[in-house]
Design an enzyme around this catalytic site. Structure first.
Site, PDB file in Angstrom:
ATOM      1  N   HIS A 157       0.834  -1.218   0.000  1.00  0.00           N
ATOM      2  CA  HIS A 157       0.000   0.000   0.000  1.00  0.00           C
ATOM      3  C   HIS A 157       0.867   1.265   0.000  1.00  0.00           C
ATOM      4  CE1 HIS A 157      -3.280  -2.754   1.307  1.00  0.00           C
ATOM      5  NE2 HIS A 157      -2.305  -3.281   2.022  1.00  0.00           N
ATOM      6  N   SER A 278      14.546  22.176 -15.620  1.00  0.00           N
ATOM      7  CA  SER A 278      13.353  22.979 -15.812  1.00  0.00           C
ATOM      8  C   SER A 278      13.778  24.351 -16.313  1.00  0.00           C
ATOM      9  CB  SER A 278      12.620  23.117 -14.479  1.00  0.00           C
ATOM     10  OG  SER A 278      11.783  24.261 -14.506  1.00  0.00           O
ATOM     11  N   GLU A 291       9.700   8.745 -16.912  1.00  0.00           N
ATOM     12  CA  GLU A 291       8.349   9.307 -17.114  1.00  0.00           C
ATOM     13  C   GLU A 291       7.835   8.998 -18.518  1.00  0.00           C
ATOM     14  OE1 GLU A 291       7.603  13.386 -14.982  1.00  0.00           O
ATOM     15  OE2 GLU A 291       9.657  13.348 -15.725  1.00  0.00           O
TER      16      GLU A 291
END
Ligand code: ARG
Length: 459
Positions: A157, A278, A291
């Site tokens: 979990h 970035s 990603e």
């Protein structure tokens, strides 16, 4: 005069837009090598069976070899008016060697030809994909070997559950990719039969020798039903299904790498070569590669569903719909191959932050199960042991303490079965190394699995 081989029945030229709309040359040209390879085998068989003269076959083979060289050198103009790779090559052959080139298509149809080309093409790609998969597995094994002492939190979990070896976690992926390799090998085995000889759908009136062609092209046998031969795309579907499962595995590994490289986990660092920055936030180092691989999993699933939907309810035998099989198949090949290639290098260069993992592993009372197992070994039924440790954990939370920090008298508030030797069981290393059975996270168990994987790979 039309340049189309099938123009005889027609009185009017094809509408320009229809020509473009129906053409597959833009994407099926990548199969040129296999189209030529199949045609050469076919021409040799035709001569051997005395369907065409030996000298005709020689000219055809020489012409096809010259065309192959031209394409490879970039000296070939693919024409949309010639629809697909099959007609482009055949038309060029006739242009080169004259009307004798027209004998190549004897006892053959584009329907069995395309089925052959796709099988040959995918067979080679499967080899290459297998090679990249192997490299990724090698990288995982090497990282596991290099980090055998590293303990990390194991999760269920996504909550800290029990400490595990980082190597054990990596080997979980090794196992997934081992199953993927098995599935791909399965695809290759079932794919490896020759469909050529089915003709358009019913077989051919010429005395062909399919077994001879199969042998020349390295197939294990021939297909057994002409209708099925030209309408079967199971091999493409099986590959897209196996590719989807493989990408699912890569997406899970991607997700973990993304989490682990975040400032909050800080378990690993991906080398700069696999990240970008970035444009506005100078501190950022984004895990673009995992990603993107996570994202590309979606298009591979989409390709599988597109292909399944394409084939659904198609009547036998060939239907033009089936020309739409190529783009999803090719895209899956490219995506799976690219993802594996980049992952193999990225995993090989992974930097592991062992201390951060160990600190995180000690949080969240990760050795609580070990206390429960301890009192069970002293005779308490597991359900009661669970209760004892539940109370112990609550006490820890209330007093801001960790389990190994409790004094013996604090432990004994919850069970007098607990003695001083409890401290031998509640450390991270003790917890990990107690799980020695096959498949467990103990160092000796993990070392056994590494040795087994190494032996498996040596064959
Ligand atoms: N370009 C076609 C395809 O990819 C080749 C087979 C065409 N056969 C036909 N009868 N039109 O499916």
């Amino acid at each position: 005069m039309s340049d189309k081989p099938w123009a005889g029945r027609f009185t009017q030229p094809t509408d320009k837009f229809v020509e473009e709309f129906t053409a597959s040359i833009a994407f099926d040209q990548r199969m040129y090598r296999y189209d030529i390879q199949g045609s050469i085998a076919h021409a040799r068989m035709l001569a051997r069976q005395r369907i065409i003269a030996e000298s005709d076959a020689e000219q055809i083979v020489a012409g096809l070899e010259a065309i192959l060289a031209d394409i490879e050198a970039g000296n070939f103009e693919f024409k949309v008016s010639l629809e697909d790779i099959h007609m482009n090559i055949e038309a060029r052959l006739i242009e080169r060697i004259g009307p004798v080139g027209g004998k190549l298509h004897t006892a053959r149809s584009r329907n069995d030809q395309v089925a052959l080309d796709v099988r040959l093409y995918l067979r080679d790609e499967l080899q290459e994909i297998g090679g990249y998969l192997d490299r990724l597995q090698e990288a995982l094994l090497t990282q596991a070997e290099a980090n055998l002492a590293v303990i990390m939190p194991g999760y269920t979990h996504l909550q800290t559950a029990q400490p595990v070896l980082f190597a054990h976690h990596l080997l979980a992926y090794y196992e997934m990719f081992q199953r993927d390799a098995g599935r791909l090998a399965d695809v290759a085995r079932r794919l490896n039969v020759l469909p050529l000889g089915a003709g358009a759908l019913a077989g051919t009136t010429f005395p062909i020798d399919r077994e001879f062609v199969a042998e020349q092209l390295g197939f294990g046998g021939v297909t057994r039903n002409s209708l099925d031969s030209v309408s079967d795309r199971d091999f493409a579907l099986e590959f897209c299904a196996a590719g989807s499962i493989l990408m699912m595995h890569l997406s899970r590994l991607s997700e973990e790498l993304i989490l682990w490289s975040s400032a909050d986990f800080d378990f690993i660092e991906l080398t700069d070569a696999f990240c970008t920055g970035s444009s506005i936030m100078p501190q950022k180092k984004n895990p673009d590669v995992p990603e993107l691989v996570r994202g590309k999993t979606g298009r591979v699933y989409g390709n599988l569903v597109a292909l399944l939907t394409l084939m659904k309810s198609l009547p036998l035998a060939y239907n033009k719909d089936m020309q739409e099989d190529k783009e999803p198949l090719f895209d899956t090949i490219d995506t799976v191959k690219g993802s594996l290639k980049i992952f193999a290098d990225m995993i090989a260069q992974l930097q592991v932050k062992a201390e951060n993992m160990r600190v995180a592993a000690a949080r969240g009372f990760s050795t609580a199960t070990d206390v429960a197992d301890y009192v069970v070994r002293k005779g308490l039924p597991f359900r009661q042991a669970h209760e004892v440790v539940g109370k112990t954990v609550r006490y820890c939370i209330e007093h801001g303490k960790d389990i190994p920090e409790l004094r013996l008298d604090e432990f004994r508030q919850f069970s007098d079965l607990i003695d001083a030797d409890i401290y031998d069981y509640v450390t991270l290393d003790a917890s990990v190394n107690a799980r020695r059975a096959t498949g467990g996270t103990a160092r000796e168990a993990v070392e056994r699995e590494i040795a087994r994987a190494r032996a498996e790979r040596r064959g």
